[in-house]
Design an enzyme around this catalytic site. Structure first.
Site, PDB file in Angstrom:
ATOM      1  N   THR A  86      80.251  35.508  32.260  1.00 41.47           N
ATOM      2  CA  THR A  86      78.963  34.824  32.397  1.00 41.47           C
ATOM      3  C   THR A  86      78.043  35.343  31.284  1.00 41.47           C
ATOM      4  O   THR A  86      77.042  35.995  31.550  1.00 41.47           O
ATOM      5  CB  THR A  86      78.329  35.098  33.780  1.00 41.47           C
ATOM      6  OG1 THR A  86      78.270  36.529  33.991  1.00 41.47           O
ATOM      7  CG2 THR A  86      79.126  34.475  34.895  1.00 41.47           C
ATOM      8  N   GLU A 150      80.514  43.277  41.903  1.00 47.23           N
ATOM      9  CA  GLU A 150      81.304  44.454  41.518  1.00 47.23           C
ATOM     10  C   GLU A 150      80.393  45.417  40.762  1.00 47.23           C
ATOM     11  O   GLU A 150      79.677  45.011  39.863  1.00 47.23           O
ATOM     12  CB  GLU A 150      82.444  43.967  40.611  1.00 47.23           C
ATOM     13  CG  GLU A 150      83.406  45.020  40.203  1.00 47.23           C
ATOM     14  CD  GLU A 150      83.931  45.794  41.381  1.00 47.23           C
ATOM     15  OE1 GLU A 150      84.691  45.211  42.181  1.00 47.23           O
ATOM     16  OE2 GLU A 150      83.589  46.979  41.526  1.00 47.23           O
ATOM     17  N   GLU A 154      82.698  50.714  33.116  1.00 43.95           N
ATOM     18  CA  GLU A 154      83.818  50.842  32.186  1.00 43.95           C
ATOM     19  C   GLU A 154      84.128  52.317  32.016  1.00 43.95           C
ATOM     20  O   GLU A 154      83.219  53.146  31.995  1.00 43.95           O
ATOM     21  CB  GLU A 154      83.462  50.223  30.830  1.00 43.95           C
ATOM     22  CG  GLU A 154      83.419  48.721  30.881  1.00 43.95           C
ATOM     23  CD  GLU A 154      83.213  48.085  29.511  1.00 43.95           C
ATOM     24  OE1 GLU A 154      83.550  48.698  28.486  1.00 43.95           O
ATOM     25  OE2 GLU A 154      82.711  46.951  29.489  1.00 43.95           O
ATOM     26  N   LYS A 206      72.961  42.573  42.616  1.00 46.60           N
ATOM     27  CA  LYS A 206      73.712  43.057  41.453  1.00 46.60           C
ATOM     28  C   LYS A 206      72.814  43.085  40.211  1.00 46.60           C
ATOM     29  O   LYS A 206      72.759  44.087  39.486  1.00 46.60           O
ATOM     30  CB  LYS A 206      74.940  42.166  41.215  1.00 46.60           C
ATOM     31  CG  LYS A 206      75.697  42.451  39.940  1.00 46.60           C
ATOM     32  CD  LYS A 206      76.322  43.849  39.920  1.00 46.60           C
ATOM     33  CE  LYS A 206      76.696  44.309  38.542  1.00 46.60           C
ATOM     34  NZ  LYS A 206      77.971  44.010  38.063  1.00 46.60           N
ATOM     35  N   LEU A 252      68.933  59.134  33.418  1.00 43.29           N
ATOM     36  CA  LEU A 252      67.684  59.578  32.788  1.00 43.29           C
ATOM     37  C   LEU A 252      67.991  60.293  31.475  1.00 43.29           C
ATOM     38  O   LEU A 252      67.200  61.116  31.023  1.00 43.29           O
ATOM     39  CB  LEU A 252      66.904  60.506  33.736  1.00 43.29           C
ATOM     40  CG  LEU A 252      66.160  59.816  34.886  1.00 43.29           C
ATOM     41  CD1 LEU A 252      65.466  60.846  35.773  1.00 43.29           C
ATOM     42  CD2 LEU A 252      65.124  58.810  34.366  1.00 43.29           C
ATOM     43  N   ALA A 254      67.975  60.452  27.712  1.00 47.80           N
ATOM     44  CA  ALA A 254      67.353  59.768  26.575  1.00 47.80           C
ATOM     45  C   ALA A 254      68.338  59.740  25.411  1.00 47.80           C
ATOM     46  O   ALA A 254      69.232  60.581  25.315  1.00 47.80           O
ATOM     47  CB  ALA A 254      66.087  60.509  26.170  1.00 47.80           C
ATOM     48  N   GLY A 255      68.182  58.782  24.527  1.00 44.28           N
ATOM     49  CA  GLY A 255      69.063  58.694  23.365  1.00 44.28           C
ATOM     50  C   GLY A 255      68.892  57.360  22.680  1.00 44.28           C
ATOM     51  O   GLY A 255      67.776  56.829  22.584  1.00 44.28           O
ATOM     52  N   GLY A 259      73.778  49.922  26.091  1.00 47.02           N
ATOM     53  CA  GLY A 259      74.469  48.793  25.471  1.00 47.02           C
ATOM     54  C   GLY A 259      75.547  48.324  26.426  1.00 47.02           C
ATOM     55  O   GLY A 259      75.432  48.494  27.639  1.00 47.02           O
ATOM     56  N   CYS A 262      77.187  44.591  30.119  1.00 47.35           N
ATOM     57  CA  CYS A 262      76.443  44.259  31.344  1.00 47.35           C
ATOM     58  C   CYS A 262      74.935  44.423  31.251  1.00 47.35           C
ATOM     59  O   CYS A 262      74.197  43.488  31.544  1.00 47.35           O
ATOM     60  CB  CYS A 262      76.985  45.077  32.509  1.00 47.35           C
ATOM     61  SG  CYS A 262      78.662  44.606  32.908  1.00 47.35           S
TER      62      CYS A 262
HETATM   63  C1  UDX Z   1      77.231  49.161  34.107  1.00 46.03           C
HETATM   64  C2  UDX Z   1      76.920  49.601  35.531  1.00 46.03           C
HETATM   65  O1  UDX Z   1      76.826  51.047  35.596  1.00 46.03           O
HETATM   66  C3  UDX Z   1      77.959  49.085  36.492  1.00 46.03           C
HETATM   67  O2  UDX Z   1      77.596  49.429  37.829  1.00 46.03           O
HETATM   68  C4  UDX Z   1      78.040  47.579  36.326  1.00 46.03           C
HETATM   69  O3  UDX Z   1      78.972  47.032  37.200  1.00 46.03           O
HETATM   70  C5  UDX Z   1      78.368  47.206  34.905  1.00 46.03           C
HETATM   71  O4  UDX Z   1      77.375  47.761  34.043  1.00 46.03           O
HETATM   72  P1  UDX Z   1      78.855  49.974  32.154  1.00 46.03           P
HETATM   73  O5  UDX Z   1      78.326  48.830  31.346  1.00 46.03           O
HETATM   74  O6  UDX Z   1      80.303  50.251  32.163  1.00 46.03           O
HETATM   75  O7  UDX Z   1      78.433  49.804  33.683  1.00 46.03           O
HETATM   76  O8  UDX Z   1      78.117  51.270  31.588  1.00 46.03           O
HETATM   77  P2  UDX Z   1      77.226  52.472  32.140  1.00 46.03           P
HETATM   78  O9  UDX Z   1      78.050  53.664  32.337  1.00 46.03           O
HETATM   79  O10 UDX Z   1      76.382  52.060  33.277  1.00 46.03           O
HETATM   80  O11 UDX Z   1      76.302  52.726  30.847  1.00 46.03           O
HETATM   81  C6  UDX Z   1      75.529  51.647  30.296  1.00 46.03           C
HETATM   82  C7  UDX Z   1      74.817  52.075  29.048  1.00 46.03           C
HETATM   83  O12 UDX Z   1      73.719  52.925  29.348  1.00 46.03           O
HETATM   84  C8  UDX Z   1      75.657  52.841  28.028  1.00 46.03           C
HETATM   85  O13 UDX Z   1      75.355  52.361  26.727  1.00 46.03           O
HETATM   86  C9  UDX Z   1      75.203  54.275  28.174  1.00 46.03           C
HETATM   87  O14 UDX Z   1      75.367  55.028  27.011  1.00 46.03           O
HETATM   88  C10 UDX Z   1      73.733  54.077  28.506  1.00 46.03           C
HETATM   89  N1  UDX Z   1      73.126  55.202  29.243  1.00 46.03           N
HETATM   90  C11 UDX Z   1      73.566  55.525  30.488  1.00 46.03           C
HETATM   91  C12 UDX Z   1      72.068  55.899  28.675  1.00 46.03           C
HETATM   92  O15 UDX Z   1      71.643  55.617  27.550  1.00 46.03           O
HETATM   93  N2  UDX Z   1      71.479  56.915  29.393  1.00 46.03           N
HETATM   94  C13 UDX Z   1      71.900  57.254  30.636  1.00 46.03           C
HETATM   95  O16 UDX Z   1      71.313  58.176  31.229  1.00 46.03           O
HETATM   96  C14 UDX Z   1      72.988  56.542  31.205  1.00 46.03           C
END
Ligand code: UDX
Length: 462
Positions: A86, A150, A154, A206, A252, A254-255, A259, A262
């Site tokens: 989607t 879901e 990843e 979701k 939480l 930072a960076g 991306g 999702c």
């Molecule tokens: C996410 C959701 O966590 C999951 O529940 C949903 O089903 C799909 O989208 P995912 O895309 O696999 O999962 O990545 P996730 O581990 O959540 O991280 C997303 C992004 O946030 C990454 O780019 C990660 O680097 C960033 N991130 C995460 C941060 O910049 N800071 C954080 O504290 C946590």
């Protein structure tokens, strides 16, 4: 139970192997013949820890098979999971063309009392559209709609699917609920919490969950900007905030920002949905803006440290959108590479798994086989993804090969204490930098750098 899964992307494939693992008979189907060919040979089309092994185990047990023939997959199915993509349209709206096509297929080939479950992330109200298509094209088909979003991440997908924090089912009939309860019986017996609600609430939950996680990340990134000016440490601020269970420490960090497939798409889709209802949800626009700013902030640090970016060579360690994946979709590390290239810098990257994908997305990017090859002749090195293998950098080796000893940590991966005395200028995100003590040359201390990370002088916020 007999289960059909339509769409073998990340969510679909994990759904296939985990339901097979629970003892159900699962058929996965996709329109992509190359993917089905790989899957029938037991090869995963993308990297996800444990997935390829699970595909091999479940296909050889006979509980899982893959086919291009959606009609054949649907004909016996008691439950159909819709796991098609989607993606976001240019204006942020979710593109639901594949959902509609899938609904048409189900209408033509499923049998009476099939439970049709949306697993793809969709805007609230999508099930109503699917229902209408099933009614229009189903020739009197008796069916039960449900939503079962879901929440898997990843890199942790199989774990998240088999040990979920919650199983959410949005239903409109006792039959639908009973089928989903039986399907999930092994996980429910193991204690997974079940939340039963209506379909629109499940759909919205979701989007709300992903948007809220993105909000936490953008909050941390906004705080990082303030900490840099105030000489405070955003990591410790987050630890202190996170010690309060009402806040929680997760998400939480930072960076460079979020991306992946999702978060960007789901924040945009929730915003678009709200706008359609006349509520623009400005908080979400700010979440998106702060996420772009997180990448720009790292580029600005490089510009500040290197004076002009034209002709400078910058190495980016980590290109995937996060560690433990080969996925570069909406990767902040690649967004940074684009900005730097546009400013006239040469950019060389390396990544344990995502190098090939990154080159496809950004052909101007040079690739290196490892960290030290990437660092060779570089004026600066940036941590773009927090792969654990980048934690143990040999700083003395790096200093020998780099043109300037400069590290910008876009993921706060390194321990600033390790940089003290290394001779590197180290700029983390939202934490005090570590800078070499050049006073030695003027008769100052002799440890080569300041013994404690030196906060920048507080400067007024712009
Ligand atoms: C996410 C959701 O966590 C999951 O529940 C949903 O089903 C799909 O989208 P995912 O895309 O696999 O999962 O990545 P996730 O581990 O959540 O991280 C997303 C992004 O946030 C990454 O780019 C990660 O680097 C960033 N991130 C995460 C941060 O910049 N800071 C954080 O504290 C946590």
């Amino acid at each position: 139970m007999k289960v059909a899964v339509i769409g073998t992307g990340h969510v679909g494939l994990v759904t296939c192997v985990t339901f097979a693992n629970m003892g159900h008979d699962v058929v996965g189907t996709d329109v992509d013949s190359e993917k089905i060919e790989l899957l029938t040979r037991g090869v995963s089309p993308f990297y996800e820890p444990g997935l390829e092994e699970a595909i091999k185990t479940e296909t050889s047990s006979g509980r899982l098979s893959f086919t291009l023939d959606a009609a054949g997959a649907l004909v016996d199915a008691e439950v159909v999971f819709i796991c098609v993509g989607t993606p976001a349209r240019a204006d942020g709206e979710a593109n639901l063309v594949a959902m509609e096509q899938t609904a048409s297929q189900i209408a033509r080939h499923a049998h009476d009392d099939v439970v049709v479950v949306e697993k793809s992330t969709v805007p609230a109200g999508t099930a109503d559209r699917v229902r209408t298509t099933l009614q229009r094209e189903g020739n009197g088909l008796r069916f039960h709609m449900a939503s079962n979003p879901e929440f898997l991440r990843e890199g942790m997908a199989i774990h998240d699917a088999l040990e979920p924090d919650r199983i959410v089912v949005g239903v409109e009939s006792a039959w639908g609920l009973d089928v989903l309860r039986r399907l999930y019986a092994p996980l429910l017996e193991a204690g997974a919490p079940l939340i039963v609600t209506d379909i629109r609430t499940a759909e919205l939950a979701k989007h709300a969950s992903n948007a809220f996680l993105a909000l936490k990340i953008s909050f941390a990134n906004a705080l990082a900007r303030v900490c840099e000016h105030a000489g405070a440490d955003v990591t410790t601020v987050a630890d202190i905030m996170g010690a309060d269970p009402r806040i929680g420490r997760a998400f939480l960090n930072a960076g460079l920002g979020y991306g992946g497939y999702c978060f960007p798409k789901d924040v945009a889709a929730l915003k678009h949905l709200s706008e359609r209802f006349g509520y623009p949800f400005p908080l979400l626009s700010e979440v998106e803006r702060l996420n772009e700013e997180a990448v720009e902030a790292v580029a600005a640090k490089l510009r500040e440290a290197l004076w002009n970016l034209e002709g400078k060579r910058i190495a980016i360690l980590g290109l995937a959108f996060k560690p433990d994946t080969d996925d570069v979709r909406f990767s902040p590390a690649l967004a940074l590479a684009r900005l730097l290239l546009a400013s006239g810098a040469q950019v060389v990257g390396c990544d344990p798994r995502a190098a090939g994908g990154a080159k496809e997305e950004l052909p101007e990017l040079e690739l290196a086989n490892d960290v030290y090859e990437a660092a060779m002749g570089a004026h600066a090195l940036v941590i773009g993804t927090e792969w654990p293998e980048f934690r143990g950098l040999e700083l003395s080796h790096l200093r020998e090969v780099m043109t300037y000893p400069l590290i910008v940590d876009g993921r706060n991966l390194l321990d600033p204490a390790d940089l003290v005395g290394s001779g590197f200028w180290y700029y983390p995100t939202g934490r005090p930098p570590v800078i070499p003590d050049t006073s030695r040359a003027e008769g100052g201390s002799d440890d080569g750098s300041r013994s404690a990370p030196a906060p920048r002088q507080p400067t007024p916020l712009p």
